[in-house]
Motif scaffolding. Structure first.
Motif, PDB file in Angstrom:
ATOM      1  N   ALA A   1       0.971  -0.976   0.072  1.00 36.27           N
ATOM      2  CA  ALA A   1      -0.109  -0.031  -0.075  1.00 36.27           C
ATOM      3  C   ALA A   1       0.815   1.371  -0.055  1.00 36.27           C
ATOM      4  CB  ALA A   1      -0.835   0.011   1.276  1.00 36.27           C
ATOM      5  N   THR A   2       1.402   1.650  -1.124  1.00 39.07           N
ATOM      6  CA  THR A   2       2.111   2.758  -1.259  1.00 39.07           C
ATOM      7  C   THR A   2       1.521   4.287  -1.429  1.00 39.07           C
ATOM      8  OG1 THR A   2       2.432   2.528  -3.604  1.00 39.07           O
ATOM      9  CG2 THR A   2       4.305   1.443  -2.321  1.00 39.07           C
ATOM     10  N   LYS A   3       0.346   3.992  -1.781  1.00 38.11           N
ATOM     11  CA  LYS A   3      -0.517   5.706  -1.892  1.00 38.11           C
ATOM     12  C   LYS A   3      -0.908   6.003  -0.563  1.00 38.11           C
ATOM     13  CE  LYS A   3      -2.696   8.626  -3.868  1.00 38.11           C
ATOM     14  NZ  LYS A   3      -1.879   9.853  -5.008  1.00 38.11           N
ATOM     15  N   PHE A   4      -1.317   5.204   0.028  1.00 38.64           N
ATOM     16  CA  PHE A   4      -1.897   5.636   1.313  1.00 38.64           C
ATOM     17  C   PHE A   4      -1.360   4.584   2.775  1.00 38.64           C
ATOM     18  CE2 PHE A   4      -4.823   6.057   5.030  1.00 38.64           C
ATOM     19  CZ  PHE A   4      -4.964   7.474   5.149  1.00 38.64           C
ATOM     20  N   ASN A   5      -0.294   4.771   3.352  1.00 41.80           N
ATOM     21  CA  ASN A   5       0.210   3.739   4.105  1.00 41.80           C
ATOM     22  C   ASN A   5       0.358   4.279   5.611  1.00 41.80           C
ATOM     23  OD1 ASN A   5       2.653   2.395   5.594  1.00 41.80           O
ATOM     24  ND2 ASN A   5       2.216   1.281   3.780  1.00 41.80           N
ATOM     25  N   ILE A   6      -0.356   3.437   6.637  1.00 41.98           N
ATOM     26  CA  ILE A   6      -0.283   3.816   7.625  1.00 41.98           C
ATOM     27  C   ILE A   6       0.328   2.901   8.666  1.00 41.98           C
ATOM     28  CG2 ILE A   6      -2.381   5.614   7.626  1.00 41.98           C
ATOM     29  CD1 ILE A   6      -3.858   3.775   9.275  1.00 41.98           C
ATOM     30  N   LEU A   7       1.002   3.338   9.827  1.00 42.87           N
ATOM     31  CA  LEU A   7       1.381   2.348  10.773  1.00 42.87           C
ATOM     32  C   LEU A   7       0.630   2.516  12.134  1.00 42.87           C
ATOM     33  CD1 LEU A   7       3.367   0.184  12.256  1.00 42.87           C
ATOM     34  CD2 LEU A   7       4.502   2.222  12.801  1.00 42.87           C
ATOM     35  N   VAL A   8      -0.260   1.624  12.617  1.00 38.48           N
ATOM     36  CA  VAL A   8      -0.920   1.898  13.879  1.00 38.48           C
ATOM     37  C   VAL A   8       0.069   1.387  14.960  1.00 38.48           C
ATOM     38  CG1 VAL A   8      -2.978   1.170  15.230  1.00 38.48           C
ATOM     39  CG2 VAL A   8      -3.072   1.355  12.751  1.00 38.48           C
ATOM     40  N   TRP A   9       0.612   2.138  15.799  1.00 38.46           N
ATOM     41  CA  TRP A   9       1.602   1.864  16.715  1.00 38.46           C
ATOM     42  C   TRP A   9       0.939   1.679  18.195  1.00 38.46           C
ATOM     43  CZ3 TRP A   9       3.204   3.951  21.419  1.00 38.46           C
ATOM     44  CH2 TRP A   9       4.438   3.368  21.805  1.00 38.46           C
TER      45      TRP A   9
END
Length: 239
Positions: free
Chosen positions: A224-232
């Motif tokens: 997912a390069t367009k919209f990428n998140i990390l839930v920390w």
């Protein structure tokens, strides 16, 4: 540097204070090739004009309203359709679980670690990066210099050849920073479970329809390069 490109990185944050009464915290960055930044900004200003707004209008999450819903949805669509722009975000679902004393760190030290954690996947050799931060308060200057130090040192970039600059800009002067604000606002709003504004809910729904129902609430896949998140999540936290 053969094959090296320069990328602009427009960063913002939401609910970053430790004791502001809001459980969710987020960082985010919109990236684009440096040579495309002006053309993208002009496209966004044209979009503003097409919706009856002044080109100088500052688009931001706190200004999303029913009367401007059409514009904001169009801005989301522009971001999603324009391959030159990408978004990377980091979400902390519950600040109450933070235990800085356990890890012998201050909230400020953790803040810089999270900024690096958010930005690290963006950086790739042999490219170079220019990072722009929204002006927040009078502490901005020292925080900007500290962030540059943290990023450069973490990458062993002691000559500042990778992270060329970290500087402040005013969001009303940067359309790309406005896009970052809008996406981070949507990220935090969705994860607070709010539904107080039909216009904001419409933006959340548009993002989920285009990116996937869980795109705003789960750590993204590598692809997912367009919209990428990390839930920390805090170490030892459940979930």
């Amino acid at each position: 540097m053969t094959g090296s490109r320069i990328y602009n990185v427009y960063c913002d944050e939401s609910c970053h204070l430790e004791h502001d009464g809001v459980p969710v915290m987020a960082w985010g960055a919109v990236t684009c090739p440096q040579g495309e930044a002006r053309a993208i900004a002009e496209a966004i200003r044209a979009l503003k004009s097409a919706h009856g707004l002044k080109p100088s209008f500052e688009a931001k999450w706190t200004k999303v309203s029913p009367s401007k819903a059409g514009f904001y949805l169009a801005l989301i669509d522009l971001f999603l359709a324009d391959d030159r722009m990408r978004f990377r975000g980091l979400l902390v679902p519950d600040k109450a679980l933070l235990d800085h004393a356990r890890f012998d760190q201050s909230h400020d030290e953790w803040y810089y670690k999270m900024y690096f954690t958010m930005l690290r996947p963006i950086f790739a050799a042999p490219h170079r990066y220019r990072i722009y931060l929204d002006v927040k308060d009078t502490r901005g200057g020292p925080k900007t210099r500290k962030l540059h130090d943290v990023l450069a040192n973490s990458l062993l970039d002691f000559e500042r050849q990778t992270i060329e600059r970290v500087q402040q800009v005013r969001s009303h002067e940067s359309e790309l920073l406005q896009v970052a604000d809008l996406l981070i606002g949507a990220l935090t709003y969705a994860n607070r479970g709010l539904a107080t504004s039909p216009a904001k809910v419409a933006i959340i729904d548009r993002l989920r329809a285009k990116l996937g129902q869980n795109a705003l609430s789960r750590t993204s896949t590598f692809a997912a390069t367009k919209f990428n998140i990390l839930v920390w999540r805090a170490q030892g936290a459940a979930g």
